[in-house]
Design a protein around this motif. Sequence first.
Motif, PDB file in Angstrom:
ATOM      1  N   PHE A  99       0.854  -1.187   0.000  1.00  5.50           N
ATOM      2  CA  PHE A  99       0.000   0.000   0.000  1.00  5.50           C
ATOM      3  C   PHE A  99       0.895   1.244   0.000  1.00  5.50           C
ATOM      4  N   GLY A 100       0.649   2.180  -0.937  1.00  2.64           N
ATOM      5  CA  GLY A 100       1.473   3.401  -1.002  1.00  2.64           C
ATOM      6  C   GLY A 100       2.916   3.040  -1.302  1.00  2.64           C
ATOM      7  N   SER A 101       3.119   2.286  -2.375  1.00  6.32           N
ATOM      8  CA  SER A 101       4.422   1.677  -2.663  1.00  6.32           C
ATOM      9  C   SER A 101       5.469   2.676  -3.149  1.00  6.32           C
ATOM     10  N   ARG A 105      11.633   1.051  -3.441  1.00  6.53           N
ATOM     11  CA  ARG A 105      13.043   0.741  -3.165  1.00  6.53           C
ATOM     12  C   ARG A 105      13.197  -0.191  -1.964  1.00  6.53           C
ATOM     13  N   LYS A 106      12.412   0.030  -0.892  1.00  5.60           N
ATOM     14  CA  LYS A 106      12.522  -0.840   0.285  1.00  5.60           C
ATOM     15  C   LYS A 106      11.932  -2.221  -0.003  1.00  5.60           C
ATOM     16  N   THR A 107      10.972  -2.248  -0.925  1.00  5.54           N
ATOM     17  CA  THR A 107      10.337  -3.520  -1.290  1.00  5.54           C
ATOM     18  C   THR A 107      11.365  -4.496  -1.820  1.00  5.54           C
ATOM     19  N   ILE A 123       0.029  -0.862  -4.757  1.00  2.52           N
ATOM     20  CA  ILE A 123      -1.164  -0.003  -4.880  1.00  2.52           C
ATOM     21  C   ILE A 123      -0.751   1.429  -4.557  1.00  2.52           C
ATOM     22  N   ASP A 124      -1.020   2.344  -5.475  1.00  2.00           N
ATOM     23  CA  ASP A 124      -0.614   3.738  -5.243  1.00  2.00           C
ATOM     24  C   ASP A 124      -1.477   4.655  -6.108  1.00  2.00           C
ATOM     25  N   VAL A 125      -1.683   5.886  -5.628  1.00  2.00           N
ATOM     26  CA  VAL A 125      -2.397   6.866  -6.462  1.00  2.00           C
ATOM     27  C   VAL A 125      -1.489   7.446  -7.541  1.00  2.00           C
ATOM     28  N   PHE A 172       3.196  -1.994   4.357  1.00  2.00           N
ATOM     29  CA  PHE A 172       2.801  -0.576   4.380  1.00  2.00           C
ATOM     30  C   PHE A 172       3.961   0.165   5.023  1.00  2.00           C
ATOM     31  N   SER A 173       4.844   0.689   4.181  1.00  2.00           N
ATOM     32  CA  SER A 173       6.112   1.198   4.710  1.00  2.00           C
ATOM     33  C   SER A 173       6.109   2.720   4.857  1.00  2.00           C
ATOM     34  N   GLY A 174       7.194   3.233   5.418  1.00  2.00           N
ATOM     35  CA  GLY A 174       7.443   4.675   5.453  1.00  2.00           C
ATOM     36  C   GLY A 174       6.632   5.436   6.479  1.00  2.00           C
TER      37      GLY A 174
HETATM   38  N1  SAH Z   1       6.235   3.491   0.841  1.00  2.00           N
HETATM   39  C1  SAH Z   1       7.174   4.400   0.196  1.00  2.00           C
HETATM   40  C2  SAH Z   1       6.501   5.710  -0.284  1.00  2.00           C
HETATM   41  C3  SAH Z   1       5.971   6.588   0.828  1.00  2.00           C
HETATM   42  S1  SAH Z   1       5.370   8.112   0.168  1.00  2.00           S
HETATM   43  C4  SAH Z   1       8.285   4.727   1.146  1.00  2.00           C
HETATM   44  O1  SAH Z   1       8.201   4.368   2.306  1.00  2.00           O
HETATM   45  O2  SAH Z   1       9.265   5.360   0.711  1.00  2.00           O
HETATM   46  C5  SAH Z   1       3.642   7.791   0.260  1.00  2.00           C
HETATM   47  C6  SAH Z   1       3.164   7.011  -0.965  1.00  2.00           C
HETATM   48  O3  SAH Z   1       1.797   6.691  -0.758  1.00  2.00           O
HETATM   49  C7  SAH Z   1       3.237   7.838  -2.250  1.00  2.00           C
HETATM   50  O4  SAH Z   1       3.751   7.069  -3.290  1.00  2.00           O
HETATM   51  C8  SAH Z   1       1.786   8.237  -2.505  1.00  2.00           C
HETATM   52  O5  SAH Z   1       1.486   8.391  -3.874  1.00  2.00           O
HETATM   53  C9  SAH Z   1       1.027   7.100  -1.876  1.00  2.00           C
HETATM   54  N2  SAH Z   1      -0.279   7.479  -1.348  1.00  2.00           N
HETATM   55  C10 SAH Z   1      -0.579   8.466  -0.474  1.00  2.00           C
HETATM   56  N3  SAH Z   1      -1.877   8.461  -0.166  1.00  2.00           N
HETATM   57  C11 SAH Z   1      -2.427   7.435  -0.879  1.00  2.00           C
HETATM   58  C12 SAH Z   1      -3.742   6.901  -0.980  1.00  2.00           C
HETATM   59  N4  SAH Z   1      -4.758   7.416  -0.287  1.00  2.00           N
HETATM   60  N5  SAH Z   1      -3.930   5.825  -1.777  1.00  2.00           N
HETATM   61  C13 SAH Z   1      -2.888   5.285  -2.488  1.00  2.00           C
HETATM   62  N6  SAH Z   1      -1.641   5.751  -2.442  1.00  2.00           N
HETATM   63  C14 SAH Z   1      -1.409   6.808  -1.640  1.00  2.00           C
END
Ligand code: SAH
Length: 333
Positions: A99-101, A105-107, A123-125, A172-174
Amino acid sequence: MERDIPHQIVEDLERSSSLPSPRPDLARHDFAQAVLAGFARRPRSLPCRFFYDARGSALFEEITQLEEYYPTRVETALLEAYGAEIAERLGDARVLVEFGSGSSRKTSLLLSALGRVTLYVPIDVAGESLAEAAEWLSERHHGLAIRPLIADFTKTRTLPVAARRPRKLGFFSGSTIGNLTQADARAFLANAARLLGRDAAFLVGVDLKKDVGILIPAYNDRRGVTAAFNLNLLERINRELDGDIDVAGFAHDAIYDEAQGRIEMHLVSLARQTVRVMGREFRFAKGERIHTENSHKYAIEEFQTLARSAGWTPVHAWTDPHRLFSLHLLGLA
Ligand code: SAH
Ligand code: AVI
């Protein structure tokens, strides 16, 4: 009121086997509705998922390299140090749903540690990030099938047919979970439990509560990259929604709300001014704020309580020696 995400996009993706066509008409409509509603309410606010157009995603990647922004560095170190242990606790997960990939890079570290994942569903917007990440990952993980979904992860209700197998792993990272309010985080976790299904596990990166002397610089860096990331939201409005906002008339601000345990990012109007978006006028007083992001911080036990309330069972939590960041492994009983 925000509209539901373009579910059509997800359905379109179900039918295509290659990379998604992002349906810019629906994405623009979603953005327009959110901006018009967000500028009409008081206090003014905009949902943080709109940060991530191509420019915003590139600025976020720059943030991850900043000295002040410890979360990416520390979470990466945790995955490097504990990847084998995580893999051991997980057994034989073959499907990874992220989620929010973002750039994924960490993946790559997680995939290498797990060894046996055959299908990856990011999954990402941000369509641009998904496309770039899929290319980057497929060069490094031969034989890995990648089925990206351009979708709002808070509203995703189905996965591609190929992913409908037991023992999935969610990632679900970061600390992106911190960008949701606690109520929304609970709803997200409960939905993820339904989506991932029987015998699933979930690895969630969560930023820890800490001294404001560390937190504030992480969200207000010396080089002004976070400021540019925040202000890009106004530039995106000008680019995509026929806006005439004088971006220099606003300033970035980051504060820590101790009671709510969260960083808040705001854009502050530096003067009395009127801006136009899609033919509509909005007046700003000097000092008036647009609330653009929350970034909640959780103690280990606080996050475990939240996860339990959404139906997950905490299995283990890893943290670094300075207790800056945590990686939680959750399971479904
Ligand atoms: N997981 C990665 C990116 C974090 S930045 C890391 O840890 O580096 C947050 C990511 O989530 C972005 O790529 C953004 O486009 C995505 N994002 C934020 N809100 C979102 C939502 N509601 N649905 C899907 N993706 C979303
Ligand atoms: C993606 N998310 C977890 C980041 C955070 O730390 O809240 C976004 C960010 N905002 C400012 N800097 C980074």
